[in-house]
Scaffold this motif. Structure first.
Motif, PDB file in Angstrom:
ATOM      1  N   LYS A 436       0.861  -1.174   0.000  1.00  0.00           N
ATOM      2  CA  LYS A 436       0.000   0.000   0.000  1.00  0.00           C
ATOM      3  C   LYS A 436       0.902   1.230   0.000  1.00  0.00           C
ATOM      4  O   LYS A 436       1.457   1.625   1.023  1.00  0.00           O
ATOM      5  CB  LYS A 436      -0.896  -0.010   1.237  1.00  0.00           C
ATOM      6  CG  LYS A 436      -1.877   1.149   1.279  1.00  0.00           C
ATOM      7  CD  LYS A 436      -2.772   1.053   2.510  1.00  0.00           C
ATOM      8  CE  LYS A 436      -3.759   2.212   2.552  1.00  0.00           C
ATOM      9  NZ  LYS A 436      -4.628   2.141   3.742  1.00  0.00           N
ATOM     10  N   ILE A 437       1.084   1.807  -1.165  1.00  0.00           N
ATOM     11  CA  ILE A 437       1.961   2.952  -1.321  1.00  0.00           C
ATOM     12  C   ILE A 437       1.212   4.215  -0.894  1.00  0.00           C
ATOM     13  O   ILE A 437       0.068   4.436  -1.301  1.00  0.00           O
ATOM     14  CB  ILE A 437       2.458   3.078  -2.772  1.00  0.00           C
ATOM     15  CG1 ILE A 437       3.063   1.748  -3.226  1.00  0.00           C
ATOM     16  CG2 ILE A 437       3.468   4.199  -2.890  1.00  0.00           C
ATOM     17  CD1 ILE A 437       4.247   1.290  -2.427  1.00  0.00           C
ATOM     18  N   GLN A 438       1.850   5.053  -0.097  1.00  0.00           N
ATOM     19  CA  GLN A 438       1.178   6.216   0.474  1.00  0.00           C
ATOM     20  C   GLN A 438       0.665   7.161  -0.609  1.00  0.00           C
ATOM     21  O   GLN A 438      -0.447   7.677  -0.520  1.00  0.00           O
ATOM     22  CB  GLN A 438       2.138   6.963   1.414  1.00  0.00           C
ATOM     23  CG  GLN A 438       1.486   8.079   2.208  1.00  0.00           C
ATOM     24  CD  GLN A 438       0.456   7.544   3.194  1.00  0.00           C
ATOM     25  OE1 GLN A 438       0.560   6.406   3.633  1.00  0.00           O
ATOM     26  NE2 GLN A 438      -0.538   8.360   3.526  1.00  0.00           N
ATOM     27  N   ASP A 439       1.458   7.398  -1.647  1.00  0.00           N
ATOM     28  CA  ASP A 439       1.029   8.310  -2.702  1.00  0.00           C
ATOM     29  C   ASP A 439      -0.220   7.801  -3.395  1.00  0.00           C
ATOM     30  O   ASP A 439      -1.118   8.554  -3.731  1.00  0.00           O
ATOM     31  CB  ASP A 439       2.145   8.479  -3.736  1.00  0.00           C
ATOM     32  CG  ASP A 439       3.327   9.231  -3.158  1.00  0.00           C
ATOM     33  OD1 ASP A 439       3.140   9.900  -2.126  1.00  0.00           O
ATOM     34  OD2 ASP A 439       4.430   9.127  -3.723  1.00  0.00           O
ATOM     35  N   GLU A 440      -0.284   6.474  -3.593  1.00  0.00           N
ATOM     36  CA  GLU A 440      -1.458   5.899  -4.250  1.00  0.00           C
ATOM     37  C   GLU A 440      -2.676   5.975  -3.354  1.00  0.00           C
ATOM     38  O   GLU A 440      -3.788   6.176  -3.801  1.00  0.00           O
ATOM     39  CB  GLU A 440      -1.179   4.449  -4.629  1.00  0.00           C
ATOM     40  CG  GLU A 440      -0.131   4.291  -5.721  1.00  0.00           C
ATOM     41  CD  GLU A 440       0.062   2.841  -6.091  1.00  0.00           C
ATOM     42  OE1 GLU A 440      -0.544   1.980  -5.410  1.00  0.00           O
ATOM     43  OE2 GLU A 440       0.790   2.566  -7.043  1.00  0.00           O
ATOM     44  N   ALA A 441      -2.446   5.795  -2.029  1.00  0.00           N
ATOM     45  CA  ALA A 441      -3.580   5.811  -1.108  1.00  0.00           C
ATOM     46  C   ALA A 441      -4.233   7.178  -1.048  1.00  0.00           C
ATOM     47  O   ALA A 441      -5.428   7.305  -0.823  1.00  0.00           O
ATOM     48  CB  ALA A 441      -3.113   5.393   0.297  1.00  0.00           C
ATOM     49  N   GLU A 442      -3.448   8.239  -1.261  1.00  0.00           N
ATOM     50  CA  GLU A 442      -3.984   9.586  -1.177  1.00  0.00           C
ATOM     51  C   GLU A 442      -4.487  10.102  -2.516  1.00  0.00           C
ATOM     52  O   GLU A 442      -5.095  11.158  -2.581  1.00  0.00           O
ATOM     53  CB  GLU A 442      -2.888  10.525  -0.655  1.00  0.00           C
ATOM     54  CG  GLU A 442      -2.456  10.203   0.771  1.00  0.00           C
ATOM     55  CD  GLU A 442      -1.298  11.064   1.215  1.00  0.00           C
ATOM     56  OE1 GLU A 442      -0.766  11.811   0.341  1.00  0.00           O
ATOM     57  OE2 GLU A 442      -0.923  11.003   2.394  1.00  0.00           O
TER      58      GLU A 442
END
Length: 461
Positions: A436-442
């Motif tokens: 779960k990549i932070q940039d993708e989650a946001e």
């Protein structure tokens, strides 16, 4: 309500690891214990001296495998999280699995396995074979495939090492034959069977970037600094261990300089290849392991380090492209160039060293401790002549190559099972498939069909 089939692969990894760790907890509760504390002061001092002499080497090896090798594998720009985490996961999984098998095979007495630092160290050496082998298929295999590969490789490695060290009496204190050669050809066998006769096309995320190459080079430097501990830890304390450290440092120093020379001569405009530096600088440490504790002149260590670096660089420049074209052999990290070619060169050097040492009264000074706790030199001395020992060195190399290739091919065929969730080609070398990549989650939800299709495919895998 029935569970959709598409989520089974996502549940397979935690299920596999949960069952494994739960089974190990039960096994350790029933069969594994520590030695009883000794009331004798001399016994207590002996144990303390063994811990103080071994644990610094053990710490160095931990840094090598967790940090150095993890960074070395991070040359793929979009696969850093996966390379680090899978390396760390496989190290712990393989070490525990090897600890169980080693205990049952060699240390199971009166219904108990007595655990100590030496047994843990031997199990970690077994785990190294897995970490090297997965380099052949890095980025194109799922975590489930890698764990199944480790499950199969560890017992095959233990059997191979038993034949090579105990039965044949091969001298290999640094694991050049038993670890590096075996793991290399096991990984190549897995790659050949997994991808069959097709050569995977060049993936757009497969090309390293400047930052990922720099990170990998930092990993090389960490491995380079701590490599003498890896080679010398199983030597008998004293002269043999001192020789092993000195020979390894000399070989790796010569290899580092020779790598720069060879890379500059082979590359256009005299520029250096990061891939050559990342691997060729370590080739001397691979080759020297089999002869590190033998009585030989320092110039021999320098020469072996230089030759192994040249072999590694030439392998990357000429041999790897040839194997890809002619044999459709996929080797993502170039393990054949770093571990296979220098390993064969080191094994050949051990044959020469044994024959040459017959003219010297000092002779080779083998000091490798077998997993069963015996001294391999005891098998050699008094039972085999010099020619016989040289023949055993060659036989050990043949066993390592043949057994690992055959076992790797069979393991690779098993990894083709659909339930192991091999990633589709378009989603290889991508951390977002497993993390779960932070940039993708946001980021906002995708609004085009192409991105939705990719996400759906990731969910299926």
């Amino acid at each position: 309500m029935a569970v959709p089939p598409s989520i089974y692969p996502r549940r397979l990894l935690p299920l596999f690891l949960g069952l494994f760790q739960g089974t190990l907890l039960l096994f350790f509760a029933l069969f594994v214990t520590y030695d009883e504390p000794s009331a004798q002061a001399e016994d207590t001092n002996l144990v303390a001296n063994q811990v103080y002499s071994t644990f610094p080497f053990f710490q160095d090896i931990q840094v090598m495998l967790v940090v150095g090798l993890g960074l070395l594998l991070a040359f793929l720009p979009h696969y850093g999280f996966s390379a680090f985490t899978h390396n760390f996961l496989l190290l712990n999984f393989s070490m525990q699995w090897a600890l169980v098998l080693q205990g049952l095979l060699h240390h199971f007495h009166h219904g108990q396995i007595h655990l100590d630092l030496h047994k843990l160290l031997i199990s970690e050496f077994a785990a190294v074979t897995v970490l090297i082998s997965v380099g052949a298929i890095l980025g194109r295999a799922s975590p489930c495939q890698l764990l199944v590969m480790a499950t199969c490789e560890i017992p095959i490695y233990l059997a191979s090492e038993w034949v090579i060290v105990t039965c044949l009496g091969v001298l290999d204190v640094g694991g050049t034959i038993t670890i590096h050669v075996f793991s290399c050809y096991f990984g190549l066998g897995v790659s050949k069977a997994l991808f069959r006769a097709t050569q995977p096309p060049l993936h757009p995320k497969e090309t390293p970037t400047a930052s990922s190459d720099l990170m990998s080079l930092v990993g090389t430097l960490i491995l380079w600094v701590f490599w003498p501990s890896f080679v010398a830890v199983l030597c008998q304390p004293g002269d043999a261990q001192h020789r092993a450290i000195l020979n390894t440092l000399l070989a790796m120093s010569a290899g580092a300089i020779t790598t720069v020379v060879a890379s500059s001569l082979l590359e256009r405009d005299g520029k250096l290849s990061p891939g050559h530096l990342q691997n060729g600088s370590l080739a001397g440490g691979v080759a020297i392991g089999v002869v590190a504790d033998m009585a030989m002149p320092p110039v021999a260590a320098l020469a072996l380090g230089s030759l192994s670096a040249v072999a590694c660089v030439l392998g990357f420049r000429f041999l790897s492209p040839l194997l890809r074209r002619k044999l459709t052999l996929h080797d993502q990290c170039g393990i054949h160039n770093l571990h296979g070619l220098p390993g064969i060169l080191g094994a050949t050097a051990s044959i020469v060293a044994v024959l040459v040492a017959s003219k010297d009264t000092s002779g080779p000074q083998p000091s490798q401790l077998s997993p069963a706790g015996g001294n391999a030199s005891e098998v050699v001395e008094g039972q085999k002549g010099v020619a016989g020992q040289a023949l055993c060195q060659a036989a050990g190399l043949a066993v390592a190559v043949g057994a690992s290739l055959l076992a790797g091919l069979l393991t690779g065929a098993a990894l083709r099972l659909p339930c192991l969730a091999r990633p589709p080609e378009r989603l290889c070398f991508d951390d977002s498939l497993y993390f779960k990549i932070q940039d993708e989650a946001e980021s906002p939800e995708p609004d085009n069909s192409a991105e939705e299709g990719a996400l759906a495919l990731k969910e299926q895998v």
